[in-house]
Design a protein around this motif. Structure first.
Motif, PDB file in Angstrom:
ATOM      1  N   SER A 192       0.814  -1.220   0.000  1.00 40.95           N
ATOM      2  CA  SER A 192       0.000   0.000   0.000  1.00 40.95           C
ATOM      3  C   SER A 192       0.844   1.265   0.000  1.00 40.95           C
ATOM      4  N   ALA A 195      -0.150   5.167  -1.099  1.00 38.81           N
ATOM      5  CA  ALA A 195      -1.582   5.385  -1.321  1.00 38.81           C
ATOM      6  C   ALA A 195      -2.154   6.379  -0.307  1.00 38.81           C
ATOM      7  N   ALA A 208      -5.314   1.561   2.275  1.00 40.76           N
ATOM      8  CA  ALA A 208      -5.224   2.099   0.920  1.00 40.76           C
ATOM      9  C   ALA A 208      -6.574   2.060   0.220  1.00 40.76           C
ATOM     10  N   TYR A 257       1.654   4.731  -6.743  1.00 47.71           N
ATOM     11  CA  TYR A 257       0.740   3.661  -6.318  1.00 47.71           C
ATOM     12  C   TYR A 257      -0.293   3.379  -7.410  1.00 47.71           C
TER      13      TYR A 257
END
Length: 405
Positions: A192, A195, A208, A257
């Protein structure tokens, strides 16, 4: 309801302790009478102002002048204190304590009316109201008093920017909207990394959320829903994640991300509890805009190509806001929305509501042209008959190109 608003709506429902709204009937019953100035045919209870704002902003983006009554309908939705509810069936009735004001609808309206121009009094009152309900952490929730979330804070940042405000200077208790976003940005550990979360969970942990990340990237960059095509920069793929201690750094992390999330299939996915993940067209369109806002157009263009091939059914089912999202994504990447995988998004959007002023003028011009053509045809016929008497013939051929919005 537009997918970008779904998490915020559910959060607002939790705040007021009501039951989550049921999904709108895709085809209203004959007894339902919605305003003729409104875009879309679904129940507008939860997204009327939002989808109207997106539709008008998208039309303006592609040079289409919206129908005057549609703009007026949006203006009349404003409450006396400057805020907007998601939808007011009777705008002649004054707002009261029971009117559920909506920061997202208010901020979207500001962005749309600012682009159209000529509504400074309306947008000024709306921004004043937004400032009055800013949370102490610098952010905004979906409803006044609700905990700050990434999506709501970001759409308000877009509204502030649209009217020439500097978001970093809009503070509550010494905190700006950027402070709120940085608290919702995840660090650089695990899958994650980079994020944004929508909101902290009950234990204060961040998870996330791809759609919140797309919104967070735009917010951290100080941009709204409409992003002009800019200079291309290096791709974010492989870019190292760093401590999100500035809005610019948080935006870079978020873009990385999104690039990673999109790279596998070209789109983002979402799933209801117990169901298999399904392509999320709206969130994918938002991600395209977010990446393009930074100039990270490599993955943005790939995902836009996926949308061109796969989003037509989704857009037709979800109406004006969906068409607007696709138009924003196309515009952000320099793609022609009138030839979007062979479809004319502008024409499809226009068909969901009143004919725009430009379309009305085009039809009037065509009718006049047809009349002139008929008159010309009479004299052409007479002329041919006259010259035929002296053994001379002429062949006229022509083609008139018309562009219909």
């Amino acid at each position: 309801m537009n997918v970008r608003r779904s998490a915020a709506v559910l959060a607002a429902v939790a705040v007021i302790g009501a039951a989550p709204p049921a999904a709108a009937d895709p085809s209203p019953s004959p007894s339902q009478a919605f305003p003729s100035a409104l875009y879309g045919g679904k129940d507008p209870k939860f997204d009327g102002v939002w989808r109207q704002s997106l539709a008008l902003l998208a039309q303006d983006t592609v040079g289409v002048k919206p129908a005057a009554k549609s703009v007026e309908w949006l203006v009349r939705q404003q409450c006396a204190d400057g805020g907007f509810a998601s939808y007011r069936a009777d705008p002649t009735t004054a707002c009261d304590a029971r009117t559920m004001l909506d920061t997202n609808a208010t901020a979207a309206t500001v962005q749309a009316l600012s682009a159209l121009g000529g509504h400074d009094a309306v947008t000024g009152k709306a921004v004043t109201w937004l400032k009055s309900v800013q949370n102490k952490d610098g952010g905004w929730g979906y409803s006044p008093g609700g905990a700050s979330d990434t999506n709501s804070t970001s759409v308000v940042i877009g509204a502030l920017t649209a009217v020439g405000e500097k978001p970093e200077q809009v503070e509550k208790g010494g905190k700006s909207p950027y402070d709120a976003l940085l608290k919702l940005a995840l660090g650089c550990d695990g899958d994650s990394a980079g994020a944004f979360a929508f909101q902290p969970d009950e234990k204060g942990k961040l998870a996330a959320n791809a759609d919140a990340t797309a919104a967070g990237v735009l917010g951290a960059l100080g941009k709204g829903m409409l992003v002009k095509p800019g200079e291309k920069t290096k791709a974010t793929k492989g870019e190292s994640c760093e401590d999100p201690n500035t809005p610019e750094r948080a935006a870079a992390n978020g873009a990385a991300y999104l690039t990673k999330a999109l790279a596998k299939d070209g789109h983002l996915s979402s799933a209801l509890a117990g169901a298999d993940p399904q392509p999320d067209y709206g969130n994918t369109a938002d991600a395209v805009v977010a990446l393009a806002a930074r100039g990270d157009t490599g993955q943005a263009e790939k995902s836009l190509s996926w949308l061109e091939k796969n989003s037509s059914t989704w857009a037709a089912q979800n109406g004006p806001a969906a068409y607007a999202q696709l138009i924003f994504a196309a515009h952000a990447t320099g793609t022609n929305p009138r030839d979007f995988g062979g479809a004319d998004l502008v024409k499809q959007l226009n068909a969901t509501g009143p004919a725009p002023q430009t379309a009305e003028k085009t039809r009037a011009a065509d009718e006049k042209s047809d009349s002139d053509s008929d008159l010309f045809g009479v004299w052409w016929y007479v002329g041919v008959c006259l010259v035929a008497g002296v053994g001379i013939g002429f062949l006229f051929s022509g083609r008139r190109n018309r562009q219909q919005l």
